[in-house]
Design a protein around this motif. Structure first.
Motif, PDB file in Angstrom:
ATOM      1  N   ASP A 211       0.829  -1.204   0.000  1.00 32.59           N
ATOM      2  CA  ASP A 211       0.000   0.000   0.000  1.00 32.59           C
ATOM      3  C   ASP A 211       0.862   1.252   0.000  1.00 32.59           C
ATOM      4  OD1 ASP A 211      -2.351  -1.465   0.064  1.00 32.59           O
ATOM      5  OD2 ASP A 211      -2.317  -1.632   2.253  1.00 32.59           O
ATOM      6  N   ALA A 212       2.170   1.091  -0.144  1.00 31.64           N
ATOM      7  CA  ALA A 212       3.071   2.240  -0.130  1.00 31.64           C
ATOM      8  C   ALA A 212       2.791   3.140  -1.327  1.00 31.64           C
ATOM      9  CB  ALA A 212       4.523   1.781  -0.166  1.00 31.64           C
ATOM     10  N   PRO A 213       2.782   4.457  -1.119  1.00 34.33           N
ATOM     11  CA  PRO A 213       2.540   5.373  -2.240  1.00 34.33           C
ATOM     12  C   PRO A 213       3.652   5.290  -3.270  1.00 34.33           C
ATOM     13  CG  PRO A 213       3.305   6.573  -0.311  1.00 34.33           C
ATOM     14  CD  PRO A 213       3.062   5.164   0.134  1.00 34.33           C
ATOM     15  N   ALA A 214       3.305   5.468  -4.523  1.00 33.61           N
ATOM     16  CA  ALA A 214       4.303   5.432  -5.591  1.00 33.61           C
ATOM     17  C   ALA A 214       5.165   6.682  -5.538  1.00 33.61           C
ATOM     18  CB  ALA A 214       3.616   5.318  -6.944  1.00 33.61           C
ATOM     19  N   LEU A 215       6.403   6.540  -5.957  1.00 32.24           N
ATOM     20  CA  LEU A 215       7.284   7.695  -6.032  1.00 32.24           C
ATOM     21  C   LEU A 215       6.861   8.606  -7.171  1.00 32.24           C
ATOM     22  CD1 LEU A 215      10.912   6.268  -5.662  1.00 32.24           C
ATOM     23  CD2 LEU A 215       9.613   7.565  -3.969  1.00 32.24           C
ATOM     24  N   PRO A 216       7.010   9.918  -7.012  1.00 27.83           N
ATOM     25  CA  PRO A 216       6.818  10.806  -8.163  1.00 27.83           C
ATOM     26  C   PRO A 216       7.913  10.529  -9.184  1.00 27.83           C
ATOM     27  CG  PRO A 216       7.797  12.004  -6.333  1.00 27.83           C
ATOM     28  CD  PRO A 216       7.421  10.651  -5.809  1.00 27.83           C
ATOM     29  N   VAL A 217       7.584  10.621 -10.452  1.00 24.61           N
ATOM     30  CA  VAL A 217       8.577  10.418 -11.504  1.00 24.61           C
ATOM     31  C   VAL A 217       8.925  11.778 -12.088  1.00 24.61           C
ATOM     32  CG1 VAL A 217       9.107   9.314 -13.701  1.00 24.61           C
ATOM     33  CG2 VAL A 217       7.716   8.105 -12.003  1.00 24.61           C
ATOM     34  N   LEU A 218      10.167  12.200 -11.873  1.00 21.85           N
ATOM     35  CA  LEU A 218      10.606  13.510 -12.317  1.00 21.85           C
ATOM     36  C   LEU A 218      11.268  13.429 -13.684  1.00 21.85           C
ATOM     37  CD1 LEU A 218      12.327  14.770  -9.029  1.00 21.85           C
ATOM     38  CD2 LEU A 218       9.894  14.825  -9.635  1.00 21.85           C
ATOM     39  N   ASP A 219      11.137  14.508 -14.451  1.00 19.22           N
ATOM     40  CA  ASP A 219      11.929  14.577 -15.673  1.00 19.22           C
ATOM     41  C   ASP A 219      13.296  15.149 -15.317  1.00 19.22           C
ATOM     42  OD1 ASP A 219      11.726  17.392 -15.545  1.00 19.22           O
ATOM     43  OD2 ASP A 219      10.098  17.479 -17.004  1.00 19.22           O
ATOM     44  N   ALA A 220      14.189  15.243 -16.298  1.00 19.55           N
ATOM     45  CA  ALA A 220      15.565  15.655 -16.024  1.00 19.55           C
ATOM     46  C   ALA A 220      15.638  17.067 -15.447  1.00 19.55           C
ATOM     47  CB  ALA A 220      16.391  15.569 -17.301  1.00 19.55           C
ATOM     48  N   THR A 221      14.797  17.969 -15.941  1.00 18.21           N
ATOM     49  CA  THR A 221      14.802  19.345 -15.434  1.00 18.21           C
ATOM     50  C   THR A 221      14.339  19.397 -13.992  1.00 18.21           C
ATOM     51  OG1 THR A 221      14.423  20.289 -17.633  1.00 18.21           O
ATOM     52  CG2 THR A 221      13.818  21.652 -15.740  1.00 18.21           C
ATOM     53  N   GLN A 222      13.264  18.707 -13.683  1.00 16.25           N
ATOM     54  CA  GLN A 222      12.744  18.699 -12.314  1.00 16.25           C
ATOM     55  C   GLN A 222      13.739  18.086 -11.338  1.00 16.25           C
ATOM     56  OE1 GLN A 222       9.151  16.499 -12.983  1.00 16.25           O
ATOM     57  NE2 GLN A 222       8.275  18.101 -14.277  1.00 16.25           N
ATOM     58  N   ALA A 223      14.410  17.002 -11.771  1.00 11.13           N
ATOM     59  CA  ALA A 223      15.407  16.369 -10.910  1.00 11.13           C
ATOM     60  C   ALA A 223      16.564  17.324 -10.641  1.00 11.13           C
ATOM     61  CB  ALA A 223      15.910  15.082 -11.558  1.00 11.13           C
ATOM     62  N   ARG A 224      17.040  18.009 -11.685  1.00 11.87           N
ATOM     63  CA  ARG A 224      18.132  18.962 -11.519  1.00 11.87           C
ATOM     64  C   ARG A 224      17.732  20.079 -10.549  1.00 11.87           C
ATOM     65  NH1 ARG A 224      22.550  20.378 -14.476  1.00 11.87           N
ATOM     66  NH2 ARG A 224      22.828  18.103 -14.346  1.00 11.87           N
ATOM     67  N   LEU A 225      16.523  20.598 -10.702  1.00 10.12           N
ATOM     68  CA  LEU A 225      16.079  21.704  -9.857  1.00 10.12           C
ATOM     69  C   LEU A 225      15.905  21.276  -8.413  1.00 10.12           C
ATOM     70  CD1 LEU A 225      13.538  23.356 -12.306  1.00 10.12           C
ATOM     71  CD2 LEU A 225      15.758  24.271 -11.590  1.00 10.12           C
ATOM     72  N   LEU A 226      15.380  20.087  -8.173  1.00 13.09           N
ATOM     73  CA  LEU A 226      15.238  19.614  -6.799  1.00 13.09           C
ATOM     74  C   LEU A 226      16.619  19.454  -6.166  1.00 13.09           C
ATOM     75  CD1 LEU A 226      13.495  18.651  -4.466  1.00 13.09           C
ATOM     76  CD2 LEU A 226      13.493  16.355  -5.479  1.00 13.09           C
ATOM     77  N   GLY A 227      17.572  18.911  -6.921  1.00 13.68           N
ATOM     78  CA  GLY A 227      18.928  18.795  -6.412  1.00 13.68           C
ATOM     79  C   GLY A 227      19.535  20.156  -6.096  1.00 13.68           C
TER      80      GLY A 227
ATOM     81  N   THR B  59      20.744  29.831 -12.707  1.00 17.44           N
ATOM     82  CA  THR B  59      22.197  29.834 -12.524  1.00 17.44           C
ATOM     83  C   THR B  59      22.672  28.539 -11.871  1.00 17.44           C
ATOM     84  OG1 THR B  59      22.217  32.248 -12.302  1.00 17.44           O
ATOM     85  CG2 THR B  59      24.128  31.054 -11.437  1.00 17.44           C
ATOM     86  N   ALA B  60      21.953  28.100 -10.860  1.00 13.71           N
ATOM     87  CA  ALA B  60      22.333  26.877 -10.146  1.00 13.71           C
ATOM     88  C   ALA B  60      22.229  25.653 -11.052  1.00 13.71           C
ATOM     89  CB  ALA B  60      21.452  26.695  -8.915  1.00 13.71           C
ATOM     90  N   ALA B  61      21.157  25.585 -11.826  1.00 10.37           N
ATOM     91  CA  ALA B  61      20.945  24.413 -12.687  1.00 10.37           C
ATOM     92  C   ALA B  61      21.985  24.326 -13.795  1.00 10.37           C
ATOM     93  CB  ALA B  61      19.542  24.466 -13.296  1.00 10.37           C
ATOM     94  N   ASN B  62      22.479  25.480 -14.254  1.00  6.22           N
ATOM     95  CA  ASN B  62      23.410  25.516 -15.392  1.00  6.22           C
ATOM     96  C   ASN B  62      24.869  25.623 -14.977  1.00  6.22           C
ATOM     97  OD1 ASN B  62      21.220  25.375 -17.128  1.00  6.22           O
ATOM     98  ND2 ASN B  62      21.077  27.598 -17.374  1.00  6.22           N
ATOM     99  N   GLN B  63      25.169  25.404 -13.694  1.00  7.97           N
ATOM    100  CA  GLN B  63      26.565  25.444 -13.254  1.00  7.97           C
ATOM    101  C   GLN B  63      27.420  24.499 -14.085  1.00  7.97           C
ATOM    102  OE1 GLN B  63      26.095  26.205  -8.435  1.00  7.97           O
ATOM    103  NE2 GLN B  63      27.543  24.678  -9.169  1.00  7.97           N
ATOM    104  N   LYS B  64      28.675  24.884 -14.279  1.00 10.43           N
ATOM    105  CA  LYS B  64      29.599  24.064 -15.056  1.00 10.43           C
ATOM    106  C   LYS B  64      30.397  23.098 -14.188  1.00 10.43           C
ATOM    107  CE  LYS B  64      28.579  25.845 -19.043  1.00 10.43           C
ATOM    108  NZ  LYS B  64      27.415  26.619 -18.608  1.00 10.43           N
ATOM    109  N   THR B  65      30.283  23.232 -12.864  1.00  9.20           N
ATOM    110  CA  THR B  65      30.918  22.280 -11.959  1.00  9.20           C
ATOM    111  C   THR B  65      29.846  21.653 -11.082  1.00  9.20           C
ATOM    112  OG1 THR B  65      31.286  23.989 -10.275  1.00  9.20           O
ATOM    113  CG2 THR B  65      33.061  23.591 -11.842  1.00  9.20           C
ATOM    114  N   ALA B  66      30.166  20.487 -10.532  1.00 13.66           N
ATOM    115  CA  ALA B  66      29.265  19.776  -9.616  1.00 13.66           C
ATOM    116  C   ALA B  66      27.941  19.417 -10.274  1.00 13.66           C
ATOM    117  CB  ALA B  66      29.018  20.605  -8.354  1.00 13.66           C
ATOM    118  N   ARG B  67      27.950  19.242 -11.591  1.00 13.84           N
ATOM    119  CA  ARG B  67      26.736  18.866 -12.316  1.00 13.84           C
ATOM    120  C   ARG B  67      27.072  17.820 -13.383  1.00 13.84           C
ATOM    121  NH1 ARG B  67      25.525  21.512  -8.647  1.00 13.84           N
ATOM    122  NH2 ARG B  67      24.277  23.405  -8.513  1.00 13.84           N
TER     123      ARG B  67
END
Length: 227
Positions: free
Chosen positions: A3-19, A41-49
């Motif tokens: 009966d556990a709720p299903a996980l939300p399925v994120l697209d690549a943009t949503q996953a990047r933004l949540l991170g 700016t955070a999503a488009n960083q050239k390091t740590a991504r």
């Protein structure tokens, strides 16, 4: 039947933004929650991504609103600019350490325990690699699981871990991949990575403070010194 709720399925943009929201809450608290421009700016960083992205403001705003609808982010209204904060800890009932690990996996994909431990220094406290591994195992043992362990493949010295918020992953295919990205980070590259990420974070702070000043807000505090 679970009966556990299903996980939300994120697209690549949503996953990047949540991170990004998870990361910036810890690394740039002065400008958190993030405006749409700061999130770009955070999503488009050239390091740590990984992978690198070039998201536009419209796509970022749409992604943030989608996260809000999924209960993973919340919008804060202000007179100058709307801001967004993540709700990952509340949505999944996670302690700070597990939120930090999830954020790193969202930003960089599959990583080893030692890579995660090194990169989590500014996000959460772990006593050692075993402590980080314990929290990863807790994330994997949830129902439904939030992460999965990827067995080491040819030429790899460590197992890796990957998040499941973008849906199921092909563990065997990922395990078979080889390359520098899957090797444990050396101390030199890790130190350089941290320094570059820190510089980008400080630049993001300066941009956000300048934006506030241009919008008629109070004078920003003294700018951080870039060294």
């Amino acid at each position: 039947m679970s009966d556990a709720p299903a996980l939300p399925v994120l697209d690549a943009t949503q996953a990047r933004l949540l991170g990004c929201l998870i990361e910036k809450q810890a690394t740039t608290p002065d400008v958190y929650p993030l405006t749409v421009n700061a999130a770009v700016t955070a999503a488009n960083q050239k390091t740590a991504r990984d992978p690198l992205m070039n998201l536009q403001a419209g796509a970022v705003q749409h992604g943030l609103r989608a996260l809000e609808q999924l209960g993973l982010a919340r919008q804060q209204f202000s007179s100058r600019a709307d801001r967004y904060e993540h709700l990952a800890g509340k949505a999944f009932s996670l302690p700070d350490q597990q939120v930090a690990l999830l954020g790193l996996l969202l930003l960089r994909g599959a990583q080893t325990v030692n890579e995660l431990l090194s990169r989590a220094e500014r996000l959460a406290r772990f006593s050692d690699a075993d402590d980080a591994r314990h929290h990863l195992e807790r994330l994997a043992q949830r129902n439904p699981a939030l992460v999965v362990q990827i067995p080491r493949g040819p030429g790899q010295r460590e197992d890796r871990w990957m998040h499941l918020l973008c849906g199921p992953v092909d563990v065997e295919a990922i395990s078979a991949r080889t390359g520098a990205s899957s090797s444990p980070a050396t101390s030199g590259s890790s130190e350089l990575d941290h320094r570059l990420a820190d510089l980008e974070a400080r630049v993001a702070e300066l941009e956000a403070r300048l934006s506030r000043l241009e919008d008629g807000g109070a004078a920003p505090p003294a700018a951080p010194q870039l060294s």
